[in-house]
Design a protein around this motif. Structure first.
Motif, PDB file in Angstrom:
ATOM      1  N   VAL A 207      -0.511  65.313 -73.988  1.00  0.00           N
ATOM      2  CA  VAL A 207      -0.101  63.955 -73.602  1.00  0.00           C
ATOM      3  C   VAL A 207       1.130  63.594 -74.418  1.00  0.00           C
ATOM      4  O   VAL A 207       1.062  63.476 -75.641  1.00  0.00           O
ATOM      5  CB  VAL A 207      -1.229  62.930 -73.847  1.00  0.00           C
ATOM      6  CG1 VAL A 207      -0.820  61.560 -73.309  1.00  0.00           C
ATOM      7  CG2 VAL A 207      -2.528  63.394 -73.186  1.00  0.00           C
ATOM      8  N   VAL A 208       2.252  63.438 -73.746  1.00  0.00           N
ATOM      9  CA  VAL A 208       3.537  63.273 -74.427  1.00  0.00           C
ATOM     10  C   VAL A 208       4.106  61.884 -74.152  1.00  0.00           C
ATOM     11  O   VAL A 208       4.216  61.466 -72.995  1.00  0.00           O
ATOM     12  CB  VAL A 208       4.555  64.342 -73.961  1.00  0.00           C
ATOM     13  CG1 VAL A 208       5.835  64.248 -74.792  1.00  0.00           C
ATOM     14  CG2 VAL A 208       3.942  65.737 -74.063  1.00  0.00           C
ATOM     15  N   ILE A 209       4.460  61.184 -75.207  1.00  0.00           N
ATOM     16  CA  ILE A 209       5.042  59.840 -75.084  1.00  0.00           C
ATOM     17  C   ILE A 209       6.534  59.973 -74.804  1.00  0.00           C
ATOM     18  O   ILE A 209       7.295  60.442 -75.659  1.00  0.00           O
ATOM     19  CB  ILE A 209       4.812  59.024 -76.369  1.00  0.00           C
ATOM     20  CG1 ILE A 209       3.317  58.918 -76.676  1.00  0.00           C
ATOM     21  CG2 ILE A 209       5.433  57.632 -76.237  1.00  0.00           C
ATOM     22  CD1 ILE A 209       3.008  58.384 -78.073  1.00  0.00           C
ATOM     23  N   THR A 210       6.948  59.583 -73.615  1.00  0.00           N
ATOM     24  CA  THR A 210       8.354  59.708 -73.227  1.00  0.00           C
ATOM     25  C   THR A 210       9.006  58.373 -72.890  1.00  0.00           C
ATOM     26  O   THR A 210      10.227  58.267 -72.854  1.00  0.00           O
ATOM     27  CB  THR A 210       8.492  60.610 -71.988  1.00  0.00           C
ATOM     28  OG1 THR A 210       7.738  60.034 -70.904  1.00  0.00           O
ATOM     29  CG2 THR A 210       7.994  62.018 -72.264  1.00  0.00           C
ATOM     30  N   GLY A 211       8.198  57.342 -72.620  1.00  0.00           N
ATOM     31  CA  GLY A 211       8.747  56.140 -72.010  1.00  0.00           C
ATOM     32  C   GLY A 211       8.823  56.338 -70.508  1.00  0.00           C
ATOM     33  O   GLY A 211       8.429  57.383 -69.970  1.00  0.00           O
ATOM     34  N   THR A 212       9.351  55.355 -69.798  1.00  0.00           N
ATOM     35  CA  THR A 212       9.476  55.450 -68.340  1.00  0.00           C
ATOM     36  C   THR A 212      10.885  55.051 -67.917  1.00  0.00           C
ATOM     37  O   THR A 212      11.427  54.053 -68.399  1.00  0.00           O
ATOM     38  CB  THR A 212       8.420  54.566 -67.643  1.00  0.00           C
ATOM     39  OG1 THR A 212       8.595  54.647 -66.229  1.00  0.00           O
ATOM     40  CG2 THR A 212       8.512  53.116 -68.069  1.00  0.00           C
ATOM     41  N   PRO A 213      11.515  55.824 -67.023  1.00  0.00           N
ATOM     42  CA  PRO A 213      12.933  55.591 -66.690  1.00  0.00           C
ATOM     43  C   PRO A 213      13.212  54.278 -65.981  1.00  0.00           C
ATOM     44  O   PRO A 213      14.362  53.832 -65.952  1.00  0.00           O
ATOM     45  CB  PRO A 213      13.270  56.774 -65.763  1.00  0.00           C
ATOM     46  CG  PRO A 213      12.227  57.790 -66.006  1.00  0.00           C
ATOM     47  CD  PRO A 213      10.991  57.030 -66.379  1.00  0.00           C
ATOM     48  N   GLN A 214      12.199  53.644 -65.381  1.00  0.00           N
ATOM     49  CA  GLN A 214      12.464  52.462 -64.553  1.00  0.00           C
ATOM     50  C   GLN A 214      13.046  51.288 -65.334  1.00  0.00           C
ATOM     51  O   GLN A 214      13.658  50.400 -64.748  1.00  0.00           O
ATOM     52  CB  GLN A 214      11.187  52.023 -63.840  1.00  0.00           C
ATOM     53  CG  GLN A 214      10.101  51.450 -64.740  1.00  0.00           C
ATOM     54  CD  GLN A 214       8.731  51.580 -64.130  1.00  0.00           C
ATOM     55  OE1 GLN A 214       8.218  52.689 -63.960  1.00  0.00           O
ATOM     56  NE2 GLN A 214       8.134  50.461 -63.781  1.00  0.00           N
ATOM     57  N   PHE A 215      12.861  51.291 -66.659  1.00  0.00           N
ATOM     58  CA  PHE A 215      13.401  50.188 -67.459  1.00  0.00           C
ATOM     59  C   PHE A 215      14.799  50.478 -68.001  1.00  0.00           C
ATOM     60  O   PHE A 215      15.426  49.608 -68.595  1.00  0.00           O
ATOM     61  CB  PHE A 215      12.437  49.837 -68.600  1.00  0.00           C
ATOM     62  CG  PHE A 215      11.147  49.232 -68.109  1.00  0.00           C
ATOM     63  CD1 PHE A 215      11.057  47.864 -67.870  1.00  0.00           C
ATOM     64  CD2 PHE A 215      10.043  50.015 -67.859  1.00  0.00           C
ATOM     65  CE1 PHE A 215       9.884  47.303 -67.390  1.00  0.00           C
ATOM     66  CE2 PHE A 215       8.855  49.459 -67.374  1.00  0.00           C
ATOM     67  CZ  PHE A 215       8.783  48.102 -67.148  1.00  0.00           C
ATOM     68  N   GLU A 216      15.277  51.701 -67.801  1.00  0.00           N
ATOM     69  CA  GLU A 216      16.621  52.046 -68.262  1.00  0.00           C
ATOM     70  C   GLU A 216      17.703  51.272 -67.510  1.00  0.00           C
ATOM     71  O   GLU A 216      18.760  50.967 -68.073  1.00  0.00           O
ATOM     72  CB  GLU A 216      16.875  53.544 -68.071  1.00  0.00           C
ATOM     73  CG  GLU A 216      16.070  54.434 -68.981  1.00  0.00           C
ATOM     74  CD  GLU A 216      16.365  55.905 -68.750  1.00  0.00           C
ATOM     75  OE1 GLU A 216      16.246  56.685 -69.705  1.00  0.00           O
ATOM     76  OE2 GLU A 216      16.720  56.277 -67.617  1.00  0.00           O
ATOM     77  N   PHE A 217      17.437  50.955 -66.257  1.00  0.00           N
ATOM     78  CA  PHE A 217      18.458  50.280 -65.442  1.00  0.00           C
ATOM     79  C   PHE A 217      18.894  48.953 -66.054  1.00  0.00           C
ATOM     80  O   PHE A 217      20.046  48.533 -65.900  1.00  0.00           O
ATOM     81  CB  PHE A 217      17.932  50.044 -64.025  1.00  0.00           C
ATOM     82  CG  PHE A 217      17.551  51.305 -63.307  1.00  0.00           C
ATOM     83  CD1 PHE A 217      18.506  52.257 -62.986  1.00  0.00           C
ATOM     84  CD2 PHE A 217      16.229  51.546 -62.949  1.00  0.00           C
ATOM     85  CE1 PHE A 217      18.154  53.426 -62.316  1.00  0.00           C
ATOM     86  CE2 PHE A 217      15.870  52.702 -62.274  1.00  0.00           C
ATOM     87  CZ  PHE A 217      16.831  53.644 -61.963  1.00  0.00           C
ATOM     88  N   TYR A 218      17.983  48.295 -66.757  1.00  0.00           N
ATOM     89  CA  TYR A 218      18.309  46.991 -67.340  1.00  0.00           C
ATOM     90  C   TYR A 218      19.275  47.103 -68.518  1.00  0.00           C
ATOM     91  O   TYR A 218      19.785  46.092 -68.999  1.00  0.00           O
ATOM     92  CB  TYR A 218      17.025  46.283 -67.787  1.00  0.00           C
ATOM     93  CG  TYR A 218      16.069  46.021 -66.642  1.00  0.00           C
ATOM     94  CD1 TYR A 218      16.463  45.275 -65.539  1.00  0.00           C
ATOM     95  CD2 TYR A 218      14.769  46.520 -66.663  1.00  0.00           C
ATOM     96  CE1 TYR A 218      15.600  45.037 -64.488  1.00  0.00           C
ATOM     97  CE2 TYR A 218      13.896  46.273 -65.614  1.00  0.00           C
ATOM     98  CZ  TYR A 218      14.314  45.541 -64.530  1.00  0.00           C
ATOM     99  OH  TYR A 218      13.457  45.306 -63.479  1.00  0.00           O
ATOM    100  N   ARG A 219      19.507  48.328 -68.965  1.00  0.00           N
ATOM    101  CA  ARG A 219      20.440  48.534 -70.068  1.00  0.00           C
ATOM    102  C   ARG A 219      21.743  49.210 -69.611  1.00  0.00           C
ATOM    103  O   ARG A 219      22.539  49.638 -70.432  1.00  0.00           O
ATOM    104  CB  ARG A 219      19.771  49.381 -71.164  1.00  0.00           C
ATOM    105  CG  ARG A 219      18.625  48.656 -71.878  1.00  0.00           C
ATOM    106  CD  ARG A 219      19.141  47.504 -72.731  1.00  0.00           C
ATOM    107  NE  ARG A 219      18.069  46.831 -73.458  1.00  0.00           N
ATOM    108  CZ  ARG A 219      17.453  45.737 -73.039  1.00  0.00           C
ATOM    109  NH1 ARG A 219      17.808  45.189 -71.881  1.00  0.00           N
ATOM    110  NH2 ARG A 219      16.500  45.180 -73.754  1.00  0.00           N
TER     111      ARG A 219
END
Length: 472
Positions: free
Chosen positions: A230-242
């Motif tokens: 189980v690897v903690i990577t974050g999720t790409p969907q919130f990158e757009f806000y940056r």
């Protein structure tokens, strides 16, 4: 050069993965990307425009789940829910997934689901559940459809496969074929509320999660999974806000969508008809309430409907309150098959930009328990959660039950959002929120950081790193 196959079982995977920087991260590191898709050509073309490249695309083979596979999968699901309910002492975990949806079935189909739910009273034990899962995977591995998946993998020869949704049933034969071929596999946990619903249809080599909180959930709900997987990577969907190139100035935004730059904007973010059947009534309550405020500081309402709900239920509210409500519809594509049935919905890239700007320029998001609270926290904007039952629900609907769902227990405190407990409170709470945003929902950032790994801009790179550092 590593070959990475992305399996996209639904249209939302386009937004979160194909539109994100994951592709560019992989290509920058000399990886070859191939799409294993059940998507239309138009959907793929939309993603190709974003990156200015042509994808190698192979279509997923046909797969029809057999009756025994379905039996074991459904039995595992409800058995896990019974265990979760007992361990968490949370009765909301089962009802919406158990007896409630039986009413839509008839005859032998009704008996099939009823029998599963009866049997699950005796299988709510992790050792038994593990045995059921093994039987399910064994049946999948013996399926007559498996040959098509083995042929696909022999032709494509990927080093690693990422499935963008852990619930995709079609991923079961794909991943079983990959296991036989010695191909590494990974799946992303799709959303923050999926794990308590026992929505994991298959097993992967790696599980990519949003945060430490979500990793702890995986290990709690699925104790048979190795913590190292189980690897903690974050999720790409919130990158757009940056991504600054996606963002407009307030003047541009207000001019394009017809808002007054000098007055606050409240976004009413609609839900679908099943989970939020009284959204039209709540929208009307909000409109009536803001009209009681002085005109010079009266908030404007931006109504963004749920992308899969184009029903006319909001029409009369919008017409009656056109002086305060402006509609800004989501930009999604809806495609039909030859039988004229809707088979695919997916966001256009223009909707990614639209949603980012709506969250940036609205002063407040207002709805029933939506994930949008996290999206608006990306711009440090508060959320109002509606917490009263509509007058015409006649006791058939309980908003209180919604907030007892397990994923809301992730809130660090009740101060993560603004609670609207009655119609009479709306005007005062909204006025105060847009006037003093830092004094309300003071735990919103703490909630965001608990649920989603920060910095959010590194999610795509983290995922690429996991895929490219696989054993293959």
């Amino acid at each position: 050069m590593k070959k990475v196959a992305l399996f996209l079982p639904d249209g939302v995977g386009i937004r979160n993965y194909l539109f994100s920087r994951l592709i560019s991260n992989l290509i920058e590191q000399k990886a070859q990307v191939v799409l294993i898709a059940s998507l239309s050509d138009k959907a793929i073309e939309e993603a190709e425009k974003v990156h200015g490249l042509k994808f190698e695309v192979v279509q997923i083979p046909e797969y029809r789940e057999g009756i025994l596979e379905k039996f074991y999968r459904e039995l595992e699901n409800i058995s896990r829910l019974r265990v979760f309910q007992r361990k968490l002492k949370n009765p909301t975990i089962i009802p919406d997934h158990e007896w409630g949806h039986l009413t839509k079935y008839r005859g032998i189909v009704w008996f099939f689901y009823f029998f599963i739910r009866f049997i699950s009273n005796f299988t709510a034990n992790y050792s038994i559940i593990k045995s059921i899962n093994n039987r399910y995977l064994s049946r999948v591995a013996k399926s007559g459809y498996l040959a098509g998946f083995e042929t696909l993998l022999n032709e494509v020869k990927p080093d690693v496969i990422l499935c963008t949704h852990q619930r995709a049933i079609t991923a079961s034969p794909l991943f079983e074929s990959a296991k036989k071929a010695g191909i590494e596999t990974a799946t992303a946990i799709y959303s923050w509320d999926n794990l308590p619903k026992a929505r994991m249809a298959f097993r992967a080599g790696k599980y990519l999660v949003w945060s430490q909180y979500m990793k702890d959930e995986v290990l709690f709900y699925y104790p048979d999974i190795n913590p190292d997987d189980v690897v903690i990577t974050g999720t790409p969907q919130f990158e757009f806000y940056r991504q600054d190139e996606l963002l407009m100035s307030r003047e541009q935004f207000c001019t394009e969508y017809g808002f007054d730059t000098n007055r606050p904007i409240v976004c009413y973010s609609g839900g679908d008809r099943l989970t939020s059947p009284y959204d039209q009534d709540y929208l009307e309550d909000l409109a009536v309430a803001v009209k009681t405020l002085p005109e010079e500081e009266r908030p404007q309402i931006l109504f963004r409907r749920c992308p899969v709900d184009w029903s006319p239920r909001f029409d009369h509210v919008i017409q009656n309150h056109a002086d305060v409500i402006k509609v800004v519809d989501p930009l999604w594509a809806f495609e039909k098959d030859e039988a004229e049935k809707w088979t695919l919905t997916y966001p256009l890239f223009s909707d990614v930009k639209l949603l980012a700007n709506v969250a940036r320029h609205c002063d407040l998001v207002y709805n029933v328990g939506s994930t949008m609270a996290h999206d608006y926290s990306m711009f440090d904007k508060p959320a109002c959660y509606i917490n009263y039952n509509p007058e015409n629900s006649n006791g058939t609907y309980s908003v209180e039950k919604i907030y007892k769902y397990q994923h809301f227990r992730s809130m660090p405190s009740s101060e993560a959002v603004i609670w609207v407990n009655s119609k009479q409170e709306i005007a005062g709470l909204v006025a105060n929120a847009v006037r003093n945003p830092q004094q309300v929902a003071t735990q919103r950032k703490a909630w965001l950081q608990k649920v989603i790994l920060h910095p959010v801009t590194e999610a795509s790179g983290n995922i690429a790193g996991v895929l490219l550092n696989s054993k293959s």
